[in-house]
Scaffold this active site. Structure first.
Site, PDB file in Angstrom:
ATOM      1  N   GLY A  13       0.846  -1.203   0.000  1.00 47.64           N
ATOM      2  CA  GLY A  13       0.000   0.000   0.000  1.00 47.64           C
ATOM      3  C   GLY A  13       0.871   1.238   0.000  1.00 47.64           C
ATOM      4  O   GLY A  13       1.859   1.306   0.726  1.00 47.64           O
ATOM      5  N   ARG A  23      13.196  10.475  -3.258  1.00 46.48           N
ATOM      6  CA  ARG A  23      14.051  11.646  -3.528  1.00 46.48           C
ATOM      7  C   ARG A  23      15.357  11.563  -2.738  1.00 46.48           C
ATOM      8  O   ARG A  23      16.456  11.781  -3.279  1.00 46.48           O
ATOM      9  CB  ARG A  23      13.274  12.913  -3.154  1.00 46.48           C
ATOM     10  N   VAL A  25      16.784   8.910  -1.478  1.00 42.65           N
ATOM     11  CA  VAL A  25      17.595   7.774  -1.956  1.00 42.65           C
ATOM     12  C   VAL A  25      18.343   8.171  -3.233  1.00 42.65           C
ATOM     13  O   VAL A  25      19.556   7.951  -3.367  1.00 42.65           O
ATOM     14  CB  VAL A  25      16.704   6.530  -2.214  1.00 42.65           C
ATOM     15  N   ARG A  74       1.027  -5.097  -5.106  1.00 41.70           N
ATOM     16  CA  ARG A  74       1.223  -6.302  -4.284  1.00 41.70           C
ATOM     17  C   ARG A  74       1.335  -7.446  -5.285  1.00 41.70           C
ATOM     18  O   ARG A  74       0.340  -7.824  -5.888  1.00 41.70           O
ATOM     19  CB  ARG A  74       0.034  -6.501  -3.338  1.00 41.70           C
ATOM     20  N   ASP A 105       4.887  -4.432   5.954  1.00 41.33           N
ATOM     21  CA  ASP A 105       5.037  -5.813   6.400  1.00 41.33           C
ATOM     22  C   ASP A 105       5.203  -6.808   5.223  1.00 41.33           C
ATOM     23  O   ASP A 105       6.131  -7.621   5.213  1.00 41.33           O
ATOM     24  CB  ASP A 105       3.779  -6.139   7.228  1.00 41.33           C
ATOM     25  N   THR A 128       4.590   2.662   5.338  1.00 39.01           N
ATOM     26  CA  THR A 128       3.220   2.162   5.520  1.00 39.01           C
ATOM     27  C   THR A 128       2.476   3.080   6.474  1.00 39.01           C
ATOM     28  O   THR A 128       3.057   3.549   7.451  1.00 39.01           O
ATOM     29  CB  THR A 128       3.201   0.723   6.076  1.00 39.01           C
ATOM     30  N   ILE A 129       1.194   3.290   6.189  1.00 39.59           N
ATOM     31  CA  ILE A 129       0.416   4.126   7.115  1.00 39.59           C
ATOM     32  C   ILE A 129       0.096   3.367   8.398  1.00 39.59           C
ATOM     33  O   ILE A 129      -0.271   3.959   9.395  1.00 39.59           O
ATOM     34  CB  ILE A 129      -0.897   4.642   6.475  1.00 39.59           C
ATOM     35  N   ASP A 130       0.250   2.034   8.364  1.00 35.27           N
ATOM     36  CA  ASP A 130      -0.244   1.210   9.483  1.00 35.27           C
ATOM     37  C   ASP A 130       0.616   1.252  10.746  1.00 35.27           C
ATOM     38  O   ASP A 130       0.156   0.910  11.827  1.00 35.27           O
ATOM     39  CB  ASP A 130      -0.353  -0.255   9.042  1.00 35.27           C
ATOM     40  N   ASP A 132       2.913  -0.788  11.663  1.00 31.17           N
ATOM     41  CA  ASP A 132       2.910  -2.124  12.265  1.00 31.17           C
ATOM     42  C   ASP A 132       4.223  -2.865  12.032  1.00 31.17           C
ATOM     43  O   ASP A 132       4.240  -4.071  11.810  1.00 31.17           O
ATOM     44  CB  ASP A 132       1.727  -2.945  11.730  1.00 31.17           C
ATOM     45  N   ARG A 157     -17.798  15.040  13.906  1.00 28.22           N
ATOM     46  CA  ARG A 157     -18.321  15.380  15.235  1.00 28.22           C
ATOM     47  C   ARG A 157     -19.227  16.614  15.174  1.00 28.22           C
ATOM     48  O   ARG A 157     -20.238  16.692  15.875  1.00 28.22           O
ATOM     49  CB  ARG A 157     -17.212  15.581  16.270  1.00 28.22           C
ATOM     50  N   MET A 172      -8.527   2.701   8.637  1.00 28.04           N
ATOM     51  CA  MET A 172      -7.712   1.616   8.078  1.00 28.04           C
ATOM     52  C   MET A 172      -6.866   0.929   9.152  1.00 28.04           C
ATOM     53  O   MET A 172      -6.585   1.504  10.205  1.00 28.04           O
ATOM     54  CB  MET A 172      -6.809   2.146   6.974  1.00 28.04           C
ATOM     55  N   GLY A 173      -6.431  -0.254   8.833  1.00 24.86           N
ATOM     56  CA  GLY A 173      -5.612  -1.051   9.749  1.00 24.86           C
ATOM     57  C   GLY A 173      -6.154  -2.459   9.785  1.00 24.86           C
ATOM     58  O   GLY A 173      -6.978  -2.804  10.620  1.00 24.86           O
ATOM     59  N   ARG A 174      -5.699  -3.257   8.816  1.00 23.57           N
ATOM     60  CA  ARG A 174      -6.191  -4.633   8.692  1.00 23.57           C
ATOM     61  C   ARG A 174      -5.753  -5.458   9.894  1.00 23.57           C
ATOM     62  O   ARG A 174      -6.503  -6.226  10.445  1.00 23.57           O
ATOM     63  CB  ARG A 174      -5.611  -5.214   7.405  1.00 23.57           C
ATOM     64  N   HIS A 255      -9.616   4.939   1.621  1.00 21.93           N
ATOM     65  CA  HIS A 255      -8.303   5.269   1.054  1.00 21.93           C
ATOM     66  C   HIS A 255      -7.946   6.739   1.118  1.00 21.93           C
ATOM     67  O   HIS A 255      -6.800   7.101   0.786  1.00 21.93           O
ATOM     68  CB  HIS A 255      -8.223   4.749  -0.382  1.00 21.93           C
TER      69      HIS A 255
HETATM   70  O1  F6P Z   1      -1.304  -1.579   4.561  1.00 22.90           O
HETATM   71  C1  F6P Z   1      -1.910  -0.359   4.355  1.00 22.90           C
HETATM   72  C2  F6P Z   1      -3.391  -0.514   4.158  1.00 22.90           C
HETATM   73  O2  F6P Z   1      -3.932   0.766   3.883  1.00 22.90           O
HETATM   74  C3  F6P Z   1      -4.148  -1.196   5.288  1.00 22.90           C
HETATM   75  O3  F6P Z   1      -4.424  -0.326   6.360  1.00 22.90           O
HETATM   76  C4  F6P Z   1      -5.375  -1.673   4.568  1.00 22.90           C
HETATM   77  O4  F6P Z   1      -5.963  -2.762   5.231  1.00 22.90           O
HETATM   78  C5  F6P Z   1      -4.839  -2.076   3.231  1.00 22.90           C
HETATM   79  O5  F6P Z   1      -3.672  -1.337   3.032  1.00 22.90           O
HETATM   80  C6  F6P Z   1      -5.797  -1.860   2.088  1.00 22.90           C
HETATM   81  O6  F6P Z   1      -5.216  -2.347   0.917  1.00 22.90           O
HETATM   82  P1  F6P Z   1      -5.784  -2.093  -0.539  1.00 22.90           P
HETATM   83  O7  F6P Z   1      -5.441  -0.687  -0.921  1.00 22.90           O
HETATM   84  O8  F6P Z   1      -5.070  -3.083  -1.379  1.00 22.90           O
HETATM   85  O9  F6P Z   1      -7.259  -2.280  -0.484  1.00 22.90           O
END
Ligand code: F6P
Length: 325
Positions: A13, A23, A25, A74, A105, A128-130, A132, A157, A172-174, A255
């Site tokens: 992602g 940039r 790098v 991916r 990851d 990664t935004i996650d 993790d 709100r 987000m955050g699978r 997204h």
């Molecule tokens: O890993 C980043 C992420 O945005 C996760 O938070 C989310 O679950 C996943 O990617 C969504 O992936 P895609 O853009 O392939 O739907």
């Protein structure tokens, strides 16, 4: 071994700040007399040989842009030994003798497999935004994603207050709840449901009901998409079933959290790590991910990055309940 040709890719992602990392790098490599090649579409581009030379001017005016100029993917093919062999052959045919991998990851899991089979020096950057990944306090894009979520929840709100509504907002955050936890705390959410802690929905419903009785009718419930109970739809259904008198709405932010101009924090992090990663490659400190811990650049082996744990601070969990009374 002297590195002469570095290949750089973004994978998984996208995250705001990936361009700032590319940039850094490119410019650090060229400063050190090393040629740089951009590999487009992540590992898939490596397999397909979608590899082109990058000059300093190719990375002008991108530090402030979201997305990734190298594109990302991916790759299913890279999950096979055959795909990885093709990727290695493509690197060799371009005389690439060093790699910079920017991703999350999945990117580093792929890297671990690749380097079990093929030998090429590589350094990673946490993109990664996650947030993790072990081995770094922050990942490139996390700060921007949280700021995006915070600004959206603040707006929600306003309308929730106007209508006395309950809002269930999915972030987000699978597999990780960092975005939900931090955004929720920053927005004063009444509850935050994340995969790292078990969600007891009855407790959530009891609290909403009790709050209603004491005229606390506006509720912002933030839920990470990977929560064990489910996402916004499941939480919404549970509330509607048990408390049909409440006016409930959902919002799946999606997204929007991945795009936009990176925050200053992400630009600086990306620049530091891009610069450090190339220097690590040059000095032979490889098969590691560059991260920042306590404001110092540190390097962690790829297998520890993906297998290491990234625990949520217990004080943050305890605080949610207290600050939403
Ligand atoms: O890993 C980043 C992420 O945005 C996760 O938070 C989310 O679950 C996943 O990617 C969504 O992936 P895609 O853009 O392939 O739907």
């Amino acid at each position: 071994m002297t590195i002469r040709n570095i290949g750089v890719l973004t994978s998984g992602g996208d995250s705001p700040g990936m361009n700032a990392a590319i940039r850094a790098v490119v410019r650090t490599s060229i400063y050190n007399g090393i040629n740089v090649f951009g590999i487009r579409h992540g590992y898939q581009g490596m397999i397909d040989g979608d590899i082109n030379s990058l000059l300093t001017t190719d990375v002008s005016n991108i530090i402030q842009r979201g997305g990734t100029i190298l594109k990302t993917a991916r790759s299913k093919d890279f999950m096979t030994a055959e795909g990885r062999a093709k990727a290695y052959a493509a690197l060799k045919s371009h005389n690439i003798d060093g790699l910079i991998l920017i991703g999350g990851d999945g990117t580093f899991r792929g890297a671990v497999k690749f380097f079990e089979e093929h030998t090429i020096p590589a350094v990673g950057l946490p993109g990664t935004i996650d947030k993790d990944l072990a081995g770094t306090d922050f990942t490139i894009g996390f700060d921007t994603a949280v700021n995006t979520a915070v600004s959206a929840i603040d707006k929600i709100r306003d309308t929730a207050e106007a209508h006395d509504r309950v809002f269930v907002i999915e972030l987000m955050g699978r597999d990780a709840g960092y975005i939900a936890l931090n955004s929720g705390i920053a927005c004063g959410a009444e509850d935050i449901l994340i995969p790292e802690t078990a969600t007891h929905i009855e407790e959530v419903l009891n609290r909403i009901e009790a709050d209603g009785k004491r005229k606390k009718t506006v509720q912002i419930i933030v839920v990470a998409e990977g929560d064990d109970f489910g996402g916004a739809a499941e939480v919404y259904n549970a509330i509607r079933k048990r408390l049909p008198e409440l006016d409930v709405r959902t919002c799946v932010l999606g997204h929007i959290q991945r795009g936009g101009s990176p925050s200053f924090a992400d630009r600086v992090l990306a620049s530091r790590l891009g610069h450090a990663a190339v220097n690590a490659l040059i000095t032979g400190n490889t098969q590691v991910m560059a991260g920042v811990v306590n404001d110092r650049v540190v390097f962690t082996p790829f297998d520890k990055v993906v297998k290491g744990n990234t625990p949520i601070s217990p004080d943050m969990i305890d605080m949610i309940r207290v600050l939403s009374v």
